[in-house]
Scaffold this motif. Structure first.
Motif, PDB file in Angstrom:
ATOM      1  N   THR A  61      -2.044 -19.374  12.623  1.00 27.14           N
ATOM      2  CA  THR A  61      -1.303 -18.367  11.881  1.00 27.14           C
ATOM      3  C   THR A  61      -2.342 -17.998  10.676  1.00 27.14           C
ATOM      4  OG1 THR A  61      -2.074 -20.858  10.434  1.00 27.14           O
ATOM      5  CG2 THR A  61      -0.308 -21.161  11.518  1.00 27.14           C
ATOM      6  N   LEU A  62      -1.366 -16.239  10.268  1.00 29.09           N
ATOM      7  CA  LEU A  62      -2.036 -16.164   9.217  1.00 29.09           C
ATOM      8  C   LEU A  62      -0.947 -15.717   8.384  1.00 29.09           C
ATOM      9  CD1 LEU A  62      -3.451 -13.346  10.061  1.00 29.09           C
ATOM     10  CD2 LEU A  62      -1.684 -11.945  10.239  1.00 29.09           C
ATOM     11  N   THR A  63      -1.426 -15.387   7.006  1.00 30.27           N
ATOM     12  CA  THR A  63      -0.835 -14.541   5.758  1.00 30.27           C
ATOM     13  C   THR A  63      -0.604 -13.445   4.992  1.00 30.27           C
ATOM     14  OG1 THR A  63      -2.726 -14.751   4.916  1.00 30.27           O
ATOM     15  CG2 THR A  63      -1.249 -17.118   4.984  1.00 30.27           C
ATOM     16  N   LEU A  64       0.320 -13.428   4.619  1.00 28.79           N
ATOM     17  CA  LEU A  64       0.742 -11.899   3.673  1.00 28.79           C
ATOM     18  C   LEU A  64      -0.536 -10.573   3.499  1.00 28.79           C
ATOM     19  CD1 LEU A  64       2.639  -9.265   4.766  1.00 28.79           C
ATOM     20  CD2 LEU A  64       2.966 -10.457   1.975  1.00 28.79           C
ATOM     21  N   ALA A  65      -1.865 -12.157   2.683  1.00 36.10           N
ATOM     22  CA  ALA A  65      -2.787 -11.351   2.109  1.00 36.10           C
ATOM     23  C   ALA A  65      -4.001 -11.586   2.981  1.00 36.10           C
ATOM     24  CB  ALA A  65      -2.868 -12.496   0.945  1.00 36.10           C
ATOM     25  N   GLN A  66      -3.833 -11.916   4.475  1.00 36.30           N
ATOM     26  CA  GLN A  66      -4.872 -11.594   5.096  1.00 36.30           C
ATOM     27  C   GLN A  66      -4.587 -10.296   6.343  1.00 36.30           C
ATOM     28  OE1 GLN A  66      -3.985 -15.774   6.922  1.00 36.30           O
ATOM     29  NE2 GLN A  66      -6.644 -16.292   6.937  1.00 36.30           N
ATOM     30  N   ALA A  67      -3.120 -10.504   6.475  1.00 34.64           N
ATOM     31  CA  ALA A  67      -2.830  -9.041   7.687  1.00 34.64           C
ATOM     32  C   ALA A  67      -3.232  -8.087   6.281  1.00 34.64           C
ATOM     33  CB  ALA A  67      -0.759  -9.318   7.488  1.00 34.64           C
ATOM     34  N   MET A  68      -3.153  -8.046   4.883  1.00 35.02           N
ATOM     35  CA  MET A  68      -2.829  -6.678   4.519  1.00 35.02           C
ATOM     36  C   MET A  68      -4.701  -6.337   4.352  1.00 35.02           C
ATOM     37  SD  MET A  68      -0.956  -6.382   0.949  1.00 35.02           S
ATOM     38  CE  MET A  68      -1.651  -8.423   0.729  1.00 35.02           C
ATOM     39  N   GLY A  69      -5.721  -7.637   4.771  1.00 34.79           N
ATOM     40  CA  GLY A  69      -7.122  -7.164   4.718  1.00 34.79           C
ATOM     41  C   GLY A  69      -7.328  -6.782   5.651  1.00 34.79           C
ATOM     42  N   LYS A  70      -6.615  -6.676   6.887  1.00 37.63           N
ATOM     43  CA  LYS A  70      -6.908  -6.507   8.453  1.00 37.63           C
ATOM     44  C   LYS A  70      -6.468  -5.438   8.603  1.00 37.63           C
ATOM     45  CE  LYS A  70      -6.716 -10.851  11.606  1.00 37.63           C
ATOM     46  NZ  LYS A  70      -7.313 -10.334  12.106  1.00 37.63           N
ATOM     47  N   ALA A  71      -5.299  -4.854   8.069  1.00 39.03           N
ATOM     48  CA  ALA A  71      -4.677  -3.484   7.773  1.00 39.03           C
ATOM     49  C   ALA A  71      -5.895  -2.047   7.288  1.00 39.03           C
ATOM     50  CB  ALA A  71      -3.676  -3.614   6.814  1.00 39.03           C
ATOM     51  N   GLY A  72      -6.720  -3.130   6.368  1.00 37.53           N
ATOM     52  CA  GLY A  72      -7.847  -2.342   5.529  1.00 37.53           C
ATOM     53  C   GLY A  72      -7.826  -2.450   4.187  1.00 37.53           C
ATOM     54  N   GLY A  73      -5.987  -2.996   3.878  1.00 38.00           N
ATOM     55  CA  GLY A  73      -5.721  -2.853   2.473  1.00 38.00           C
ATOM     56  C   GLY A  73      -4.976  -1.065   1.526  1.00 38.00           C
ATOM     57  N   LEU A  74      -4.072  -1.930   0.457  1.00 42.42           N
ATOM     58  CA  LEU A  74      -3.110  -0.740   0.252  1.00 42.42           C
ATOM     59  C   LEU A  74      -4.570   0.559  -0.212  1.00 42.42           C
ATOM     60  CD1 LEU A  74      -1.834  -2.850   0.081  1.00 42.42           C
ATOM     61  CD2 LEU A  74      -0.575  -2.532  -1.836  1.00 42.42           C
ATOM     62  N   ASN A  75      -3.634   1.278   0.562  1.00 41.90           N
ATOM     63  CA  ASN A  75      -4.470   3.057   0.382  1.00 41.90           C
ATOM     64  C   ASN A  75      -3.894   3.460  -1.737  1.00 41.90           C
ATOM     65  OD1 ASN A  75      -5.134   5.945  -0.224  1.00 41.90           O
ATOM     66  ND2 ASN A  75      -4.961   6.144   1.115  1.00 41.90           N
ATOM     67  N   ASP A  76      -5.254   3.366  -2.640  1.00 37.91           N
ATOM     68  CA  ASP A  76      -5.039   3.655  -3.709  1.00 37.91           C
ATOM     69  C   ASP A  76      -4.487   5.017  -3.994  1.00 37.91           C
ATOM     70  OD1 ASP A  76      -6.254   0.869  -4.028  1.00 37.91           O
ATOM     71  OD2 ASP A  76      -8.320   1.876  -4.481  1.00 37.91           O
ATOM     72  N   ASN A  77      -4.814   6.356  -3.079  1.00 40.53           N
ATOM     73  CA  ASN A  77      -3.806   7.166  -3.490  1.00 40.53           C
ATOM     74  C   ASN A  77      -3.167   7.872  -3.681  1.00 40.53           C
ATOM     75  OD1 ASN A  77      -6.184   7.908  -4.445  1.00 40.53           O
ATOM     76  ND2 ASN A  77      -7.746   8.806  -2.437  1.00 40.53           N
ATOM     77  N   GLN A  78      -2.612   6.776  -2.278  1.00 43.16           N
ATOM     78  CA  GLN A  78      -0.828   6.503  -1.921  1.00 43.16           C
ATOM     79  C   GLN A  78       0.509   5.699  -2.036  1.00 43.16           C
ATOM     80  OE1 GLN A  78      -0.964   7.749   2.552  1.00 43.16           O
ATOM     81  NE2 GLN A  78      -1.943   9.739   2.092  1.00 43.16           N
ATOM     82  N   SER A  79      -0.017   4.567  -2.214  1.00 42.62           N
ATOM     83  CA  SER A  79       0.539   3.074  -1.959  1.00 42.62           C
ATOM     84  C   SER A  79       1.479   2.842  -3.453  1.00 42.62           C
ATOM     85  CB  SER A  79      -0.114   2.269  -1.617  1.00 42.62           C
ATOM     86  OG  SER A  79      -1.103   1.510  -2.452  1.00 42.62           O
ATOM     87  N   ASP A  80       2.113   2.282  -3.021  1.00 43.15           N
ATOM     88  CA  ASP A  80       3.164   1.688  -4.774  1.00 43.15           C
ATOM     89  C   ASP A  80       2.856   0.147  -4.063  1.00 43.15           C
ATOM     90  OD1 ASP A  80       4.578   1.058  -6.951  1.00 43.15           O
ATOM     91  OD2 ASP A  80       6.386   2.194  -6.076  1.00 43.15           O
ATOM     92  N   PRO A  81       2.612  -0.198  -4.871  1.00 44.50           N
ATOM     93  CA  PRO A  81       1.886  -1.609  -4.843  1.00 44.50           C
ATOM     94  C   PRO A  81       3.253  -2.763  -5.744  1.00 44.50           C
ATOM     95  CG  PRO A  81       0.526  -0.860  -6.066  1.00 44.50           C
ATOM     96  CD  PRO A  81       1.085   0.225  -6.245  1.00 44.50           C
ATOM     97  N   ARG A  82       4.943  -2.408  -6.081  1.00 46.88           N
ATOM     98  CA  ARG A  82       5.469  -2.634  -6.168  1.00 46.88           C
ATOM     99  C   ARG A  82       6.359  -2.831  -5.025  1.00 46.88           C
ATOM    100  NH1 ARG A  82       7.460   1.050 -11.020  1.00 46.88           N
ATOM    101  NH2 ARG A  82       6.803   2.265  -9.966  1.00 46.88           N
ATOM    102  N   GLU A  83       6.032  -1.787  -3.617  1.00 44.86           N
ATOM    103  CA  GLU A  83       6.674  -2.137  -2.903  1.00 44.86           C
ATOM    104  C   GLU A  83       6.436  -2.230  -1.209  1.00 44.86           C
ATOM    105  OE1 GLU A  83       9.880   1.535  -2.773  1.00 44.86           O
ATOM    106  OE2 GLU A  83       9.771   0.909  -5.206  1.00 44.86           O
ATOM    107  N   LEU A  84       5.817  -3.889  -1.109  1.00 45.55           N
ATOM    108  CA  LEU A  84       5.532  -3.629   0.072  1.00 45.55           C
ATOM    109  C   LEU A  84       6.249  -4.964   0.643  1.00 45.55           C
ATOM    110  CD1 LEU A  84       2.069  -5.327   0.813  1.00 45.55           C
ATOM    111  CD2 LEU A  84       4.316  -6.406   1.959  1.00 45.55           C
ATOM    112  N   TYR A  85       7.102  -4.525   2.039  1.00 39.59           N
ATOM    113  CA  TYR A  85       8.052  -5.140   2.638  1.00 39.59           C
ATOM    114  C   TYR A  85       7.260  -5.489   4.216  1.00 39.59           C
ATOM    115  CZ  TYR A  85      11.023  -2.082  -0.478  1.00 39.59           C
ATOM    116  OH  TYR A  85      11.255  -1.831  -1.517  1.00 39.59           O
ATOM    117  N   VAL A  86       7.903  -6.824   5.120  1.00 34.53           N
ATOM    118  CA  VAL A  86       8.012  -7.569   5.476  1.00 34.53           C
ATOM    119  C   VAL A  86       9.392  -7.000   6.249  1.00 34.53           C
ATOM    120  CG1 VAL A  86       6.914  -9.712   7.040  1.00 34.53           C
ATOM    121  CG2 VAL A  86       6.052  -8.559   5.171  1.00 34.53           C
TER     122      VAL A  86
END
Length: 352
Positions: free
Chosen positions: A236-261
């Motif tokens: 089983t995998l949580t969304l937080a773990q999935a973000m970690g596996k993907a390297g995390g959000l890019n500080d220069n580009q991402s909008d933390p208010r808009e994460l979608y699954v």
């Protein structure tokens, strides 16, 4: 395309934190082994007939000393398509769907008035009716006979040589009475309740299919050039773990208010979340889950949200990124014009 939009919040995380895994115990609730084993069409039986004294129907007097016990072994008898076997002087004995003791009693009843106090012993020579097919990614696939005490799923897989790949990478599909259920093998290994009893004519099929999710958008993994399809590597995998596996959000580009699954969700499940599903035609509804990581509790919600295989996680770009792209385009265009003017000037100077 119509879709359902669900916010991951304190009101919905109670439902979304459940793995919602398909289980064998939920789909096949009757796990009990049959208390007695019955004979079926195609089975081969051994039949031995005993008489109390020599000189009877099956033991001639002159042969009594050569065969202590006054018995005779008949040739192996196969249960025919009518469900019967043939015993000399007893005729056809109905055997299909009967237990071994019942077949013995039926033969004795037929011979009681012909043989000398007959006794009959019937045993199973070859079993062809109570069998299970184990196929797919196992080391020795084939058709296996079930024993009389009942066997569980993992025991049959072990008798077929075991799985070729790791349990986390293997799905086991059980087909019974026209119904098919697919469960991750690691769940069967870790949960004894999933190791259900197998019935005759069940089909067990193992396939290699590692659970994965797709990560897109403003993530560090896209900057570093990682593969967008990422394996779970866990049951089983949580969304937080999935973000970690993907390297995390890019500080220069991402909008933390808009994460979608993105996923297809069951209509009845969405109704539990309070979603109006009347405008959808099919039972599987396109669903988008939205999470705001600007909220201080957002990461806690992400730690509870359960990912599923084939989910798509997308992080939107910040609004300022679009302006940055526009400025970059203008700057590139201006630089190109400036470079052209410089080149023309350099060519014109020698000519003059």
């Amino acid at each position: 395309m119509p879709y359902a939009l669900v916010d991951i919040s304190a009101d919905t995380i109670g439902f979304l934190s459940q793995p919602n895994l398909i289980t064998f115990k939920g789909q096949f609730p009757d796990k009990r082994a049959k208390p007695t084993q019955v004979v079926g069409v195609g089975d081969v039986l051994n039949v031995s007939i005993f008489e109390a004294a020599p000189g009877g129907l099956f033991t001639p007097g002159q042969a009594a000393g050569a065969r202590p016990g006054n018995f005779v072994d008949l040739p192996p008898q196969a249960v025919d398509q009518k469900g019967s076997i043939y015993v000399p002087y007893a005729g056809e004995i109905p055997s299909a769907a009967r237990t071994i003791p019942e077949i013995q009693q039926a033969i004795v009843a037929r011979l009681r008035n012909r043989a000398i106090e007959p006794q009959v012993v019937v045993s199973l020579n070859q079993q062809h009716s109570s069998v299970v097919s184990v196929l797919g990614d196992v080391n020795t696939p084939g058709v296996l006979a079930l024993n009389s005490v009942g066997e569980r799923l993992l025991a049959l897989i072990a008798r077929a040589g075991g799985p070729k790949y790791e349990a986390i990478e293997s799905y086991v599909t059980l087909q019974r009475d026209g119904k098919r259920v697919k469960v991750l093998l690691s769940r069967v290994v870790h949960d004894p309740r999933e190791n259900i009893f197998i019935r005759p004519n069940d089909v067990i099929f193992l396939t290699r299919e590692s659970p994965t999710f797709t990560a897109l958008g403003a993530l560090n993994q896209n900057v570093f050039g990682f593969n967008s399809e990422i394996p779970f590597d866990v049951e089983t995998l949580t969304l937080a773990q999935a973000m970690g596996k993907a390297g995390g959000l890019n500080d220069n580009q991402s909008d933390p208010r808009e994460l979608y699954v993105y996923r297809y969700e069951d209509r009845h499940f969405l109704e539990k979340l309070g979603v109006d599903t009347t405008r959808f035609t099919f039972e599987r509804v396109p669903t988008i889950y939205r999470l705001n990581l600007r909220d201080p509790s957002g990461m806690l919600l992400a730690a509870g949200f359960q990912m599923r295989s084939k989910d798509v996680m997308y992080v939107a770009n910040a609004k300022v990124v679009d302006y940055y792209k526009l400025l970059l385009l203008i700057n590139n265009t201006t630089s190109t014009v400036r470079n052209v003017n410089s080149a023309v000037h350099e060519v014109a100077t020698p000519i003059n």
